[in-house]
Write a protein that holds these residues in place. Structure first.
Motif, PDB file in Angstrom:
ATOM      1  N   THR A   1       0.802  -1.228   0.000  1.00  0.00           N
ATOM      2  CA  THR A   1       0.000   0.000   0.000  1.00  0.00           C
ATOM      3  C   THR A   1       0.839   1.284   0.000  1.00  0.00           C
ATOM      4  O   THR A   1       0.312   2.354  -0.241  1.00  0.00           O
ATOM      5  CB  THR A   1      -0.947   0.042   1.217  1.00  0.00           C
ATOM      6  N   THR A   2       2.137   1.152   0.304  1.00  0.00           N
ATOM      7  CA  THR A   2       2.957   2.364   0.272  1.00  0.00           C
ATOM      8  C   THR A   2       3.681   2.541  -1.074  1.00  0.00           C
ATOM      9  O   THR A   2       4.469   3.460  -1.241  1.00  0.00           O
ATOM     10  CB  THR A   2       4.019   2.336   1.390  1.00  0.00           C
ATOM     11  N   THR A   3       3.391   1.658  -2.022  1.00  0.00           N
ATOM     12  CA  THR A   3       4.063   1.708  -3.311  1.00  0.00           C
ATOM     13  C   THR A   3       3.820   3.030  -4.032  1.00  0.00           C
ATOM     14  O   THR A   3       2.709   3.550  -4.042  1.00  0.00           O
ATOM     15  CB  THR A   3       3.526   0.572  -4.221  1.00  0.00           C
TER      16      THR A   3
ATOM     17  N   SER B   1      -6.942  -3.408  -3.307  1.00  0.00           N
ATOM     18  CA  SER B   1      -6.428  -2.049  -3.151  1.00  0.00           C
ATOM     19  C   SER B   1      -5.733  -1.535  -4.414  1.00  0.00           C
ATOM     20  O   SER B   1      -5.252  -0.428  -4.428  1.00  0.00           O
ATOM     21  CB  SER B   1      -5.482  -1.991  -1.961  1.00  0.00           C
ATOM     22  N   ASP B   2      -5.675  -2.337  -5.474  1.00  0.00           N
ATOM     23  CA  ASP B   2      -5.062  -1.810  -6.702  1.00  0.00           C
ATOM     24  C   ASP B   2      -6.110  -1.185  -7.639  1.00  0.00           C
ATOM     25  O   ASP B   2      -6.140   0.012  -7.833  1.00  0.00           O
ATOM     26  CB  ASP B   2      -4.205  -2.861  -7.422  1.00  0.00           C
TER      27      ASP B   2
END
Lengths: 380, 245, 323
Positions: free
Chosen positions: B13-15, B117-118
């Motif tokens: 999620t921090t990507t 989440s993507d």
């Protein structure tokens, strides 16, 4: 050559990272301020298997390799070096020593609960007058037939009050000098053991460090590790393996400070731009990155040699000395990059800097490591 | 009872999100993959229920190429007992649901995250239920099982409800289903290698949607600062300048 | 042929988002040269049903069937699909909220339609049918083509302004004839927060984070919220600590909201939090730490102590209201 990690190694790294970033980070500042032992975290880490990582499953350990151990310790130390040193002492001094040198009964009785992390251990070698030079042990263990009578004082003992199991080095045959030293497994609650006050340390404040006094402590004969007079060799071989732990801890401290400085440099603005865009800052970070990469390679190389049953005398010393020294350098620069913010506790880097200092001192100072390394240079 | 947890493989999620090839596809370079956070919570609840005796084994399933296997292994390390990977590039929610429909038969409870989440599609769980012709409950924030009967907590606008619903059922879960995802213990990590991860061939299914391109949001104007002692000025600005009061 | 809107009501009144969706449907219908049908399930008075005409609904299907109160996903989807077939719907619009997300995927399978969730605004084109949505949890936009003849959309609230567009509207009582056996969800207990502003429907949201230091300090925030008619929200650590109910948690793993005004007190703005609020029209941040990432996302900010700022804001709002 193969630099790839296995799926398991990566998962262990991630598990350690998750625990550190989710749990340790929450109260690290508070614990450090209050010098409070992280009992809850030690229990959680034990359940995850981090306290007996390399002990074989036969003795209730996780049976992991040293490479995984380096990766895990690095992640823990990035956030909390106190927890890392508790882990390191239990894994690479106490558990490793017992797994390799203790007899079957001793393993059943002591190694198993230690590997499960139900109890933790401490390693008692240093003395008020013998820190780096361990050949002269003032603590004595007099042979009384079916037991030894232990007297003396040990200094700078990590986990001293939290541990249940002590591994104690003491002199039995003074005439034989270092060959007269023995190593014993001692239950901490044996009568005659008293602790000095909690040392008020500069850093790693939530690991509990005390001096330990032995006064006519009876140690059963069957608690001696190995043959009579094996103690010094035992201690040296265990310390040799232990260096990988402290080197990884130092590497973690450096990495933690580096990551914080890198993030900060991309947020903080000065003269109209993020400070990363100033070459003086970017080059500092570049130097830090190279040092960390080198330290990491030294740690992993030493771990790889150990996993492949090769000598780690020199590789371990190199990793420990280099990682500790660059941890000091990198954390100092991280504080500098943070400027005034770096000097206040909330930003963590000043703490990491204080923690780094100890890695240059304990489990063999950087100077001791250099003696080992330099001697190896002229050996046949 | 048998339980199946659907696992989506998503970027951490921090990507930092980047696109390649004329902004036509997501740049996976250097991306670290994780279990979709909602799926991870679903798995955590499944574990808790298994420990309480509601299930004997937990199966996880994913539609993806080989790169998703480490994510499935993580699910096995956390405590799932077996994994199924349908070997296909996921094209859209309907395609994925059609693949899963082939493996999901025979399970009593199927847990799916509310969305991935993507691509934030929020479609697979409901589609799967429809394809299987079974019930579904969405926005599920709690699940209890007693003597084989399900007690489902779901969020509704402005509140929550407790439901009973017969099995088989697809439960589409969100926050609250479990407190925090589990960190795999080392024993679990070692055992994961020995647990079955079955790769099966995809079935024919058409995709009904297609990504044409991506765009990053325009950079935001700088934040307008107001002094701490002059906080009233903020209300004036919100009223007169931003016109949101 | 038509665009079908699945409307939602609350206490017998349409939610604001229902008007947004009808306005959007009307815009799409114009582009496609078709009409708008609104589907209303539940107890809504005739006047209120007719009010949809103001935003462009040519027809309103009024379903009065208490069995739908259990929000059975399967039965509801069945009803929507039947209405869609009856109306020859080419586009079906539902809200991108708990209810819409529960039904839309099922409807899409029934109608052999492509689904896109969280659509913002009008389609970029209707032939081919291309819509826009946020992906990677608010970090990017994507343009997506729906290739099927029928399309199902869930609509991201606040992404399309309500437009008045008076048309003659016919209210038709409709019974989709769903068999009893289709209703399998039994409600054992309902807990509704009454008298409070719905977080998902709120135009203003007041939110507190870890910087508020403890649940006992929410008094000021609640007073401000009440004055502004705002919904209350919080960050993840706050709900994890149990300071506030998890229904208030906004962020990537909590609720996603898109109010006109989001006021964040003592929230540092972790990327996961911003993911859930960045669609807000205006973001205000109050935080002690000038480096807090929330200021990167905020439009207005105060570096300072929330406890000093909140009383001033309360006073200023009171003054504004009496002015």
């Amino acid at each position: 050559m193969n630099f790839d990690f296995t799926e398991e190694q990566l998962m262990i790294q991630q598990a350690a990272r998750d625990y550190a970033q989710r749990e340790l980070i929450q109260d690290v500042l508070e614990r450090e301020e209050k010098a409070e032992f992280p009992a809850r975290h030690v229990k959680n880490l034990a359940e995850l298997g981090f306290l007996g990582m390399m002990v074989s499953p036969e003795y209730d350990g996780a049976g992991m390799d040293s490479v995984s151990y380096v990766l895990a310790l690095q992640e823990i130390a990035k956030v909390d070096a106190s927890v890392a040193v508790i882990m390191s002492v239990n894994n690479s001094l106490v558990c490793y020593g017992l797994q390799r040198f203790a007899n079957e009964e001793q393993k059943q009785k002591y190694l198993k609960p230690l590997a499960r992390g139900e109890v933790i251990g401490a390693f008692l070698l240093s003395e008020p007058e013998a820190g780096s030079d361990a050949t002269h042990q003032h603590a004595v263990a007099e042979d009384k037939g079916d037991y030894y009578l232990l007297n003396g004082t040990k200094n700078w003992i990590t986990n001293a009050s939290s541990a249940s199991v002590y591994i104690v080095m003491a002199q039995t045959h003074p005439d034989k000098k270092s060959r007269g030293i023995n190593a014993f497994i001692v239950d901490k609650n044996t009568p005659g053991i008293t602790l000095g006050p909690h040392e008020n340390k500069m850093g790693m404040r939530s690991s509990d460090t005390h001096s330990v006094m032995f006064s006519d402590v009876k140690v059963p004969k069957e608690n001696r590790i190995g043959e009579d007079g094996f103690g010094f060799k035992f201690a040296m071989m265990v310390l040799e393996a232990g260096r990988i732990g402290i080197a990884s801890q130092a590497l973690g401290i450096a990495t933690g400070a580096f990551e914080r400085a890198l993030a900060y440099s991309q947020e903080r603005k000065a003269f109209g731009t993020e400070i990363f865009n100033h070459q003086s800052v970017a080059f500092k970070l570049s130097d830090m990155a190279v040092k960390i990469e080198n330290a990491r390679n030294l740690c992993l190389k030493a771990a790889w040699l150990k996993d492949n049953h090769q000598s780690i005398t020199v590789a371990g010393a190199m990793a420990k000395q280099y990682a500790a020294d660059i941890a000091m350098e990198v954390t100092t620069e991280a504080v500098q990059i943070h400027g005034g913010y770096g000097y206040v506790k909330e930003y963590h880097v000043e703490r990491l800097m204080r923690e780094a200092k100890l890695t240059q001192i304990y489990e063999g100072t950087s100077e001791i490591q250099k003696i080992i390394i330099s001697r190896s240079l002229i050996k046949e | 009872m048998k339980i199946l947890v659907l696992i989506s493989n998503v970027p951490d999620t921090t990507t930092k999100i980047r696109f390649t090839g004329d902004n036509k596809s997501f740049d996976t370079n250097g991306v670290q993959w994780i279990i979709n956070p909602w799926d991870e919570l679903a798995l955590t609840r499944a574990m808790e229920l298994k420990e309480a005796g509601a299930f004997e084994t937990i199966t996880v399933a994913n539609v993806g190429t080989q790169i998703t296997e480490s994510t499935l292994r993580k699910a096995l390390a956390v405590g799932a007992d077996e994994a199924i990977r349908v070997d296909a590039v996921p094209q859209d929610a309907f395609f994925v649901a059609s693949q899963l429909a082939k493996v999901a038969e025979g399970y009593d409870v199927i847990l799916a995250g509310i969305e991935a989440s993507d691509y934030n599609g929020a479609g697979v769980g409901g589609m799967l239920a429809e394809l299987l012709g079974i019930n579904s409950v969405s926005a599920v924030s709690g699940l209890e099982i007693e003597n084989g009967a399900l007690k489902v907590h779901r969020d509704i606008d402005g509140g929550s409800q407790v439901l009973s619903v017969p099995t088989p059922v697809v439960l589409i879960v969100q926050k609250g289903i479990a407190i925090e995802p589990r960190i795999p213990a080392m024993r679990g990590i070692m055992m994961a290698r020995k647990k079955p991860l079955n790769v099966i061939a995809p079935v024919d299914a058409e995709s009904k949607t297609e990504f044409l391109g991506f765009e990053l949001p325009a950079p935001k104007a700088a934040c307008k600062m107001v002094e701490e002692d002059n906080a009233k000025e903020l209300i004036r600005l919100l009223h007169e300048e931003a016109k949101v009061l | 042929m038509s665009v079908l809107v699945y409307t939602e009501n609350w206490d017998g009144k349409f939610k604001k988002l229902s008007y947004e969706m009808v306005s959007l449907a009307s815009a799409i219908a114009k582009q496609m040269g078709i009409t708008v049908t609104a589907l209303s399930i539940g107890h809504v008075a005739d006047d209120e049903l007719k009010s949809l005409g103001k935003y462009g609904a040519n027809k309103v299907l009024n379903v009065q069937d208490n069995r739908f109160e259990s929000l059975d996903n399967k039965a509801l989807a069945d009803a929507v699909a039947k209405a869609a077939s009856k109306e020859g719907a080419k586009v079906i619009i539902l809200a991108h909220n708990n209810e819409g997300k529960a039904i839309a995927p099922r409807v899409s399978v029934k109608l052999n339609a492509g689904l896109v969730s969280g659509v913002i605004g009008t389609p970029l084109s209707v032939n081919p049918f291309v819509v826009r949505k946020k992906v990677f949890t608010q970090k990017a936009f994507a343009n997506i083509q729906i290739k099927s003849d029928i399309r199902v959309l869930t609509f991201a609230q606040n992404s399309f302004e309500i437009v008045e567009n008076n048309v003659d509207t016919a209210v038709e009582v409709y019974d989709p004839q769903i068999a009893d056996g289709e209703f399998n969800t039994k409600v054992l207990d309902t807990h509704k927060i009454t008298g409070k502003v719905l977080l998902s429907d709120a135009e203003i949201v007041v939110s507190g984070g870890r910087g508020m230091k403890g649940p006992e300090n929410w008094g000021g925030l609640e007073e401000l919220g009440e004055l502004l008619g705002a919904g209350m929200a919080c960050s993840r650590p706050v709900s994890d600590e149990g300071w506030r109910s998890h229904e208030e948690h906004v962020g990537q793993t909590g609720k996603m909201i898109a109010p006109n005004l989001y006021l964040a007190f003592g929230i540092s703005g972790a990327i996961q939090h911003l993911g859930g609020v960045s669609s807000s029209k205006v973001i205000v941040a109050v935080n002690k730490d000038p480096e807090a990432p929330i200021f990167e996302a905020a439009d207005y900010g105060i570096v300072g102590d929330a406890f000093k700022v909140i009383p001033q804001l309360i006073e200023a709002v009171k003054e504004m209201k009496t002015a």
